[in-house]
Each structure stands twice: as structure tokens, then as C-alpha cells.
Design a protein around this motif. Structure first.
Motif, PDB file in Angstrom:
ATOM      1  N   UNK A 273       0.835  -1.202   0.000  1.00 17.44           N
ATOM      2  CA  UNK A 273       0.000   0.000   0.000  1.00 17.44           C
ATOM      3  C   UNK A 273       0.868   1.250   0.000  1.00 17.44           C
ATOM      4  N   UNK A 274       1.939   1.234   0.782  1.00 15.93           N
ATOM      5  CA  UNK A 274       2.836   2.389   0.846  1.00 15.93           C
ATOM      6  C   UNK A 274       3.519   2.621  -0.501  1.00 15.93           C
ATOM      7  N   UNK A 275       3.955   1.539  -1.129  1.00 16.84           N
ATOM      8  CA  UNK A 275       4.606   1.670  -2.440  1.00 16.84           C
ATOM      9  C   UNK A 275       3.625   2.180  -3.487  1.00 16.84           C
ATOM     10  N   UNK A 276       2.395   1.690  -3.403  1.00 20.39           N
ATOM     11  CA  UNK A 276       1.383   2.125  -4.362  1.00 20.39           C
ATOM     12  C   UNK A 276       1.094   3.610  -4.204  1.00 20.39           C
ATOM     13  N   UNK A 277       1.016   4.066  -2.969  1.00 19.18           N
ATOM     14  CA  UNK A 277       0.796   5.493  -2.735  1.00 19.18           C
ATOM     15  C   UNK A 277       1.956   6.320  -3.284  1.00 19.18           C
ATOM     16  N   UNK A 278       3.176   5.811  -3.116  1.00 13.59           N
ATOM     17  CA  UNK A 278       4.336   6.524  -3.660  1.00 13.59           C
ATOM     18  C   UNK A 278       4.268   6.588  -5.173  1.00 13.59           C
ATOM     19  N   UNK A 279       3.908   5.445  -5.795  1.00 13.71           N
ATOM     20  CA  UNK A 279       3.790   5.412  -7.254  1.00 13.71           C
ATOM     21  C   UNK A 279       2.696   6.369  -7.725  1.00 13.71           C
ATOM     22  N   UNK A 280       1.603   6.432  -6.953  1.00  8.16           N
ATOM     23  CA  UNK A 280       0.509   7.310  -7.332  1.00  8.16           C
ATOM     24  C   UNK A 280       0.956   8.762  -7.309  1.00  8.16           C
ATOM     25  N   UNK A 281       1.719   9.125  -6.276  1.00  6.62           N
ATOM     26  CA  UNK A 281       2.216  10.496  -6.203  1.00  6.62           C
ATOM     27  C   UNK A 281       3.155  10.794  -7.373  1.00  6.62           C
ATOM     28  N   UNK A 282       4.003   9.824  -7.712  1.00  3.51           N
ATOM     29  CA  UNK A 282       4.910  10.035  -8.844  1.00  3.51           C
ATOM     30  C   UNK A 282       4.134  10.192 -10.148  1.00  3.51           C
ATOM     31  N   UNK A 283       3.183   9.305 -10.356  1.00  2.00           N
ATOM     32  CA  UNK A 283       2.401   9.382 -11.588  1.00  2.00           C
ATOM     33  C   UNK A 283       1.598  10.677 -11.652  1.00  2.00           C
ATOM     34  N   UNK A 284       1.042  11.086 -10.502  1.00  2.00           N
ATOM     35  CA  UNK A 284       0.264  12.324 -10.480  1.00  2.00           C
ATOM     36  C   UNK A 284       1.151  13.512 -10.829  1.00  2.00           C
ATOM     37  N   UNK A 285       2.346  13.555 -10.245  1.00  2.00           N
ATOM     38  CA  UNK A 285       3.252  14.655 -10.553  1.00  2.00           C
ATOM     39  C   UNK A 285       3.675  14.673 -12.006  1.00  2.00           C
ATOM     40  N   UNK A 286       4.021  13.478 -12.514  1.00  2.00           N
ATOM     41  CA  UNK A 286       4.452  13.409 -13.906  1.00  2.00           C
ATOM     42  C   UNK A 286       3.300  13.722 -14.862  1.00  2.00           C
ATOM     43  N   UNK A 287       2.115  13.249 -14.519  1.00  2.00           N
ATOM     44  CA  UNK A 287       0.958  13.537 -15.367  1.00  2.00           C
ATOM     45  C   UNK A 287       0.676  15.030 -15.396  1.00  2.00           C
ATOM     46  N   UNK A 288       0.742  15.665 -14.228  1.00  2.00           N
ATOM     47  CA  UNK A 288       0.512  17.108 -14.177  1.00  2.00           C
ATOM     48  C   UNK A 288       1.557  17.854 -15.001  1.00  2.00           C
TER      49      UNK A 288
END
Length: 775
Positions: free
Chosen positions: A285-300
Motif C-alpha cells: 500500500x505504501x509503495x502504491x501510494x508513492x507510485x501514485x504520487x509520482x504518476x500524479x506529478x508526472x501527469x501534471x
């Protein structure tokens, strides 16, 4: 091999057209600048610049074997060389000829221009005119060899034209501005590099996502193993249960002891297994949240960079305006200087394309209605040349402002009130109560015009109405200020992009809606004791002012929900502002703010009141995105009646209205009579002005449609005679004539005509629209 060569040639021609467009635009802009520059060093530099553009275009045309363009550029080079060597004097006819030549080259750039040799005679005539310019001053700014033949009306079914007149007419037509939304866009390499870096960085989270998928599969396999183990011990548990029922059996007791031992061993192992599984899931879950933050930043970041690729400088739109202002001002016998500031500011190219026509409407209004003629300006102690300034500036919150200011006569509030009363938009009592700025704001209503006559250029009262509608469709606002004899300023505020924006998610009744955050001034809770009723409307105090409070569900014609404020202490509200207008909307719940991607409703729902589009939430639910300008109009509910019922009533009475047609040509008279009778009017005809005036004295008519050139008494004299007659002075008169010069139009205004329609551009729908506005 032949197919490959054809493909290469297509690509090469496409590249040439893009390059040629830039050369032509630079030449056109240079000519406009040259026309305003006095003789001197700067004058010579401009001639040199235009000369080089023509030379470069000639070389590029030779490379792709477009000989007609090459030949015209060769002639242009000769003219510019003579100007450069001071062997030729600049003049208005020469500038007209050069602009005409540039337009002709633009026409030759069309993909089908080389399909036939039809343009060759017109090109040869154009080159002859350019060669004649080298021999001495041009006597006439027109191009007589390319002029269209005079005619009463365009034929209903025109026969096939010969190649020469068709080509001449095509080359004579002003070159339209190319659509900004084309199949290709030119972007800087810096922007491409930034997007490429963002795409490359997406590789890391992609690999991480693959890793997470593997870990989830391992976790699922572990859970399956655990389930299998639990299944294995089920028989032991059943044995224990049966053993309890047979306490008197020794063998059973021994067996029970053995099964219990097995169960305890399993439970010890299961506890450790569950702890391992729990830790693994927490880590996942922690890794997924980290990946989500990375993807969100890169997508933005990627979204931002792609938006940057969609941006174009305002100058790409405004570059066609100086030429338009020059030509239109000359048609109106006026002198205008167009000043553009802030053209380097970038905005979404789709917004630029949508705003092209509205800005042309505004510029036309400034020249036609605002800027006075030189003699009138000098009487007012103004410089003979009027000035129109277009200023682009960037505002906070991702918005851009367009300010158009002219130093003309301003808007006459009394004329606006009079036009509004005649159309039934306001009653006489309401008109008397309107202040000056309130009256001027009526100019945005459809049908209102201060022009004394309807022509093909103005007088229909549609221009500013179309401008406001387009601005509001783009999510912008428009405001207008005017002072008598001091000019008019028009301010437009638009978003920088159209793709995504921040929106407030609210609930009204059992439905969810998104309201664009750019229009939201604040969200708030309102205590019931603060709500007051003024003139049957709920209001609340806000920042020392009293503003309307309306229910969003009522505005949207929906059943009301169970609002906490009905029986509670306070109510949730969202305050929207559009210019000076502020309205608070009561909602059942404010759920929060989020990024919103707006989708169109489709061709079947191009215009839905109060709705701008739709968006999909993270849950997959589709919610409407509300149209703030529509909401504000629906909430305020002005008492001023719309023009719709008035127009409908007039249409219903059209069959009772009588029109007198005055025309000496039998064919034209029969055509007009047929058009008007088909539209439901009662038509009487007369052959000239004297016959018409006699008929007017013996009957009752609602409108006159008259030709100008007629025997015994022409249309101008007939109009003047009607205006001098007290019984007929208010009768609307439409002049339909082949005379299209500025002097004839002005004479039509002077004698009192209500509309002036040129036969060369005659269209029956145009005539019927004008008549519908006058009676």
C-alpha cells in the motif's frame, strides 16, 4: 518509384505553402508599416525587408516549379527594387496594387490552384499592371481588368462562367485568414524536449507498476495457500467436535489430544503467516501510494507541457487585423491607426480560433460606429486619424485580458434606449429608469443597433450579441464602457486554456454538479437569521452589500433536496461573480474542489441552457459542468422581456403587412414580388418614383422596397419626397440597387433610407431579414 516521388512532392509542397504563408504575411505587414512611415532611413529599411521576402518567395517557388508564383514575385521584385533605388514614388494606388498582388499569390497557394490554367490570363494582367507601375504613377487604385461585370441581380441558377472572369474574380477576392486550428502546428524544440523528458520519466513508474502487479500476484498466491491449509484442518476440527460428544471413550480422548495438538501447531504458524501477510500488504500500500504520487506529478507536468504546445502568441491572430482595418476604414472614408500591444502573450490556439470572428466584429464596430470621419474629428479638435488600441495582458488565475479602446464618438445611450423601445426589449417606463451605463449595456442584446441604416456591413444589431455569446461559451466575461465623444473601451477576460480547470463539486437534490472555480468568489455557510426577503427574493449581506440568494435546484428546475438549512442553523452556499454581478446559490452539499476535464455534450446537444459540458469523476459517474453566465441570467431573472415573443408576434402578423415594390426592370420587379409574396407579404408594384408616390397616396403600406436608378424619379428622390410628407414620413424604406460606392450609400443615409442592399451581393434571406427588423 513514381509513388515515392509523388509522396515526396506532396510533402515538399506542404512545406513550401507553410513557408510561403510566412513570406506573404511578412510582406503584407511590411506594406502596412511602409504606408505609415515617412521617407527616410526607416522607409528604406522596410523596402529592403519586403524586397528580400519577395526574393526568398521567388526562389522557393522556383524550387517546387510553381512558375506563376515565381513570375509574380519577379514583377514584385522589380517594383521593390525601383522603390529601393528611389526611381518610383509610393502612392495609395501603388499600395493597393501591391496588396492585390500579394492576395493573388495567396490564392495561387491553394492546393487546387494549379489544376488548370484558368488563372493565367488574370496573372498576366496583374504582371502587366505591375510593369506599368514602373513607368509612372498609377491613375486609378482599382483593377479595372479584374472587375466583375455589372448586373441587376445574381441569376438564380448561374450558367458556367468562362475561365478568365472566374479566375479574375477569385484573385480579386481578399485572401481570408487561415484557420489557426490546422493539421499541423509549429512548436519550439525546447517545448518538444521538455515533453520528451516527461515521457522518458514515465518509464520508471511504469516499471514500478509492473513490480506492484507481481507483488499483488504473490500476495494472492499466499492467500490461496492459506485458504488451502485452512481447508486441510477442517476434518481435525470436526473430529474434536465429535470427540466431545463421546467423552466416555478412551480412544476418542487420545485422538482428541492428537487433533488439538495439530490445531495448536497450525494456529501458531497461521499467526506468524498472517503477520507476514499484513506487513506485505502494508508495504504494498505504501509503495502504491508513492507510485501514485509520482504518476500524479508526472501527469501534471506532462499535461502542463502539452498545454504549452497548444499555446500560440496572440500576434498569430492579430497579424491579419492591420490589413483588415486599413481596407475597411478606406471603404468608410475614414483614417484609422491600429495599435497592438502584448501580442507576445500566449493562449490556447483553440481560443484564438474561436475569437477571430468576434474580434473582427469588434474592430468593425469601432471603425463603423466609433471612429468619426476626418472632417468631423477636426471639428471636435481631434487628430484626423482615429486610433484603435488592442492590448493583451495576462491576469492572475490563468486568465488573459483583451482590452479594445477607440478614441471615437462613443455610444449614444439615448439612441440605444430608443432602439430598445422600438424592439419591445424595454418599456418606455423602464427605459426612463435606466442609467447611462445600464442603457449602454443593452447594446449586447440581439437586434439593437445605433446605425441609421442597414447595410451589408452593419446595422443589424447582431455583432456584439454574437461576441458576448462566443465569449461566454469560452468561459469568459465581457464588459463595455463608453463616454460621449471620448471613445469606447471593451474588456474581455478569457481562460488561457480550454482543456482542464479546477471545479467545485456540489450536490443539489440527488444530483451532483461541477461549477468552474474561476467564477467562484467564495463558499460559505449562511445562518438562517441572516436571510432576508426583499421584493419577494431571498437576500444575504456580504461585504457590506446585499446580494441575491437562490436555490441551485430551483434555477435548474429540479425538485428540492433535504437541505440542512431547512431546519438547522445554517445553509451551505456558493457565491458566484460575473463582472459586477454577484449571486449566492444555496446547495445541499459542497463536496470539494478537484481537477475537471470537460467533455462536449455532442452535436445533438450543442446548446443546453445552464450546462457547459460534462465530466467524469474518479468513481466513473458522469456529472454536468454548469455554465456560469447562464446560471447568473437564470438566477437574476430580469423583468425585461426578451425579444422572442415580439419577433414571433411580428412573424404571425406578416401576412397582414403590405409592401410596395418600386422597380423599373420587369425581371427584377417580378423576382422581388415573388420573394415577398412567398414570405407571406401583400405586394403592390410600381415602375418608377412618380408611380410609387401616386400609389402611396391611394393605399396603405407598411414598407417600401425601391430601386435607385429609375426614369422620371429615382429612388433617392422618392425617399426624400416620402420623408418630407408628414403622413408618410415614418414609413420604412429599403433601397435595393446596383450602386455600391461609398458616396451612394452616404446619399441613401442622407435622404433617410432605413436599409441599403447592393444587388451584386443580393440574397433573398438577407432582404427578408432586413424587412423583418423594420416592420
Amino acid at each position: 518509384m513514381a509513388k515515392t516521388n509523388d509522396e515526396f512532392l506532396k510533402k515538399l509542397l506542404a512545406t513550401f505553402r507553410a513557408e510561403a504563408d510566412e513570406h506573404l504575411q511578412a510582406m503584407s505587414s511590411g506594406l502596412l508599416e511602409l504606408e505609415k512611415t515617412p521617407a527616410g532611413d526607416q522607409h528604406t529599411e522596410l523596402v529592403e525587408k519586403i524586397f528580400r521576402e519577395a526574393h526568398s518567395l521567388k526562389g522557393a517557388a522556383r524550387a517546387v516549379n510553381l512558375t506563376q508564383i515565381e513570375s509574380v514575385c519577379q514583377s514584385l521584385e522589380s517594383v521593390f527594387a525601383a522603390l529601393k533605388g528611389k526611381h518610383l514614388v509610393v502612392s495609395a494606388p501603388l499600395f493597393d496594387l501591391l496588396h492585390h498582388a500579394i492576395d493573388a499569390v495567396g490564392r495561387l497557394l491553394a492546393p487546387d490552384a494549379g489544376a488548370s490554367g484558368g488563372y493565367r490570363p488574370a496573372i498576366m494582367e496583374l504582371m502587366r499592371r505591375l510593369d506599368d507601375a514602373l513607368k509612372g504613377p498609377l491613375p486609378d487604385p482599382e483593377m479595372p481588368a479584374l472587375a466583375a461585370p455589372a448586373q441587376d441581380f445574381p441569376p438564380v441558377s448561374p450558367p458556367a462562367a468562362t475561365a478568365e472572369p472566374a479566375a479574375a474574380a477569385a484573385l480579386r477576392t481578399p485572401l481570408p485568414a487561415a484557420s489557426l486550428v490546422s493539421e499541423t502546428v509549429r512548436i519550439s524544440t525546447a517545448k518538444l524536449d521538455a515533453v520528451m523528458r516527461q515521457v522518458e520519466e514515465l518509464l520508471s513508474p511504469r516499471l514500478a507498476s509492473g513490480q506492484r502487479v507481481g507483488e499483488l500476484r504473490e500476495t494472492a498466491a499466499a492467500l490461496a495457500t492459506w485458504k488451502k491449509e485452512r481447508t486441510r484442518i477442517q476434518p481435525a476440527l470436526r473430529v474434536v467436535e465429535r470427540t466431545h460428544e463421546r467423552n466416555n471413550m478412551v480412544n476418542g480422548a487420545a485422538r482428541e489430544q492428537q487433533e488439538i495438538q495439530t490445531l495448536l501447531e497450525y494456529l501458531d504458524g497461521e499467526s506468524l503467516y498472517l503477520k507476514t501477510l499484513e506487513d506485505r500488504l502494508a508495504s504494498l500500500a505504501q509503495s502504491t501510494e508513492h507510485d501514485l504520487r509520482m504518476l500524479a506529478g508526472m501527469t501534471d507536468n506532462l499535461l502542463h507541457d502539452v498545454k504549452e504546445m497548444h499555446l500560440l502568441p496572440f500576434s498569430s491572430l492579430l497579424e491579419v487585423f492591420p490589413r483588415f482595418a486599413r481596407e475597411f476604414a478606406r471603404d468608410q472614408a475614414k483614417e484609422v491607426e491600429l495599435v497592438v500591444q502584448g501580442g507576445e502573450i500566449e493562449v490556447d490556439r483553440r481560443i484564438l480560433d474561436e475569437m477571430k470572428d468576434p474580434l473582427i466584429h469588434i474592430l468593425r464596430n469601432c471603425i463603423d460606429h466609433g471612429i468619426e470621419k476626418p472632417a468631423a474629428r477636426e471639428q471636435k479638435h481631434k487628430p484626423p486619424r482615429g486610433t484603435i488600441t488592442v492590448t493583451i495582458s495576462q491576469r492572475d488565475s490563468g486568465k488573459v485580458e483583451i482590452l479594445v479602446v477607440d478614441d471615437g464618438a462613443g455610444i449614444d445611450a439615448a439612441q440605444v434606449k430608443s432602439a430598445a423601445r422600438e424592439l419591445g426589449i424595454v418599456s418606455p417606463e423602464e427605459a426612463d429608469q435606466l442609467g447611462e451605463q445600464e442603457a449602454i449595456a443593452l447594446i449586447f442584446r440581439s437586434g439593437i443597433s445605433t446605425s441609421p441604416i442597414i447595410t451589408e456591413a452593419s446595422g443589424r444589431g447582431l455583432g456584439l450579441a454574437i461576441v458576448r455569446e462566443k465569449v461566454e461559451q469560452l468561459g469568459g466575461t465581457i464588459a463595455l464602457e463608453s463616454r460621449h465623444d471620448a471613445g469606447t473601451s471593451l474588456r474581455i477576460v478569457l481562460p488561457l486554456t480550454l482543456a482542464t480547470f479546477r471545479g467545485i463539486l456540489v450536490r443539489a437534490g440527488d444530483r451532483l454538479f461541477v461549477i468552474p472555480a474561476t467564477a467562484v468568489e467564495r463558499v460559505m455557510r449562511v445562518a438562517d437569521k441572516e436571510i432576508r426577503t426583499v421584493e419577494n427574493r431571498e437576500t444575504i449581506p456580504l461585504d457590506g452589500q446585499t446580494i441575491s440568494l437562490v436555490r441551485l435546484s430551483d434555477v435548474l428546475d429540479m425538485p428540492r433536496g433535504n437541505t440542512a438549512g431547512e431546519s438547522g442553523v445554517n445553509t451551505q452556499a456558493i457565491v458566484l461573480s460575473l463582472g459586477p454581478v454577484r449571486v449566492a446559490f444555496r446547495v445541499d452539499e459542497i463536496l470539494g474542489e478537484q481537477e475537471v476535464l470537460v467533455k462536449a455534450l455532442g452535436p445533438q446537444l450543442v446548446r443546453v441552457r445552464n450546462v457547459a459540458g460534462a465530466s467524469v469523476l474518479g468513481t466513473g459517474q458522469v456529472v454536468p459542468v454548469l455554465n456560469v453566465p447562464d446560471l447568473m441570467k437564470s438566477a437574476v431573472k430580469p423583468t425585461i422581456p426578451s425579444r422572442g415573443p415580439v419577433a414571433a408576434e411580428k412573424s404571425a402578423e406578416a401576412e397582414k403587412q403590405s409592401i410596395l415594390v418600386v422597380e423599373d426592370s420587369i425581371t427584377a420587379r417580378a423576382l422581388l414580388k415573388n420573394i415577398l409574396e412567398s414570405a407571406g407579404y401583400l405586394v403592390t408594384t410600381a415602375v418608377d418614383g412618380i408611380d410609387a408616390y401616386t400609389t402611396l397616396k391611394t393605399g396603405t403600406f407598411d414598407l417600401i422596397v425601391s430601386d435607385v436608378e429609375m426614369p422620371r424619379m429615382d429612388g433617392f428622390d422618392l425617399t426624400a419626397k416620402v420623408r418630407a410628407d408628414k403622413q408618410l414620413a415614418e414609413l420604412p424604406i429599403v433601397l435595393v440597387t446596383a450602386l455600391e460606392s461609398r458616396e451612394h450609400r452616404e446619399r441613401g443615409i442622407d435622404v433617410g433610407a432605413n436599409a441599403y442592399i447592393v444587388k451584386s451581393s443580393f440574397d433573398q434571406s438577407n432582404l427578408l431579414e432586413v424587412i423583418g427588423r423594420l416592420i
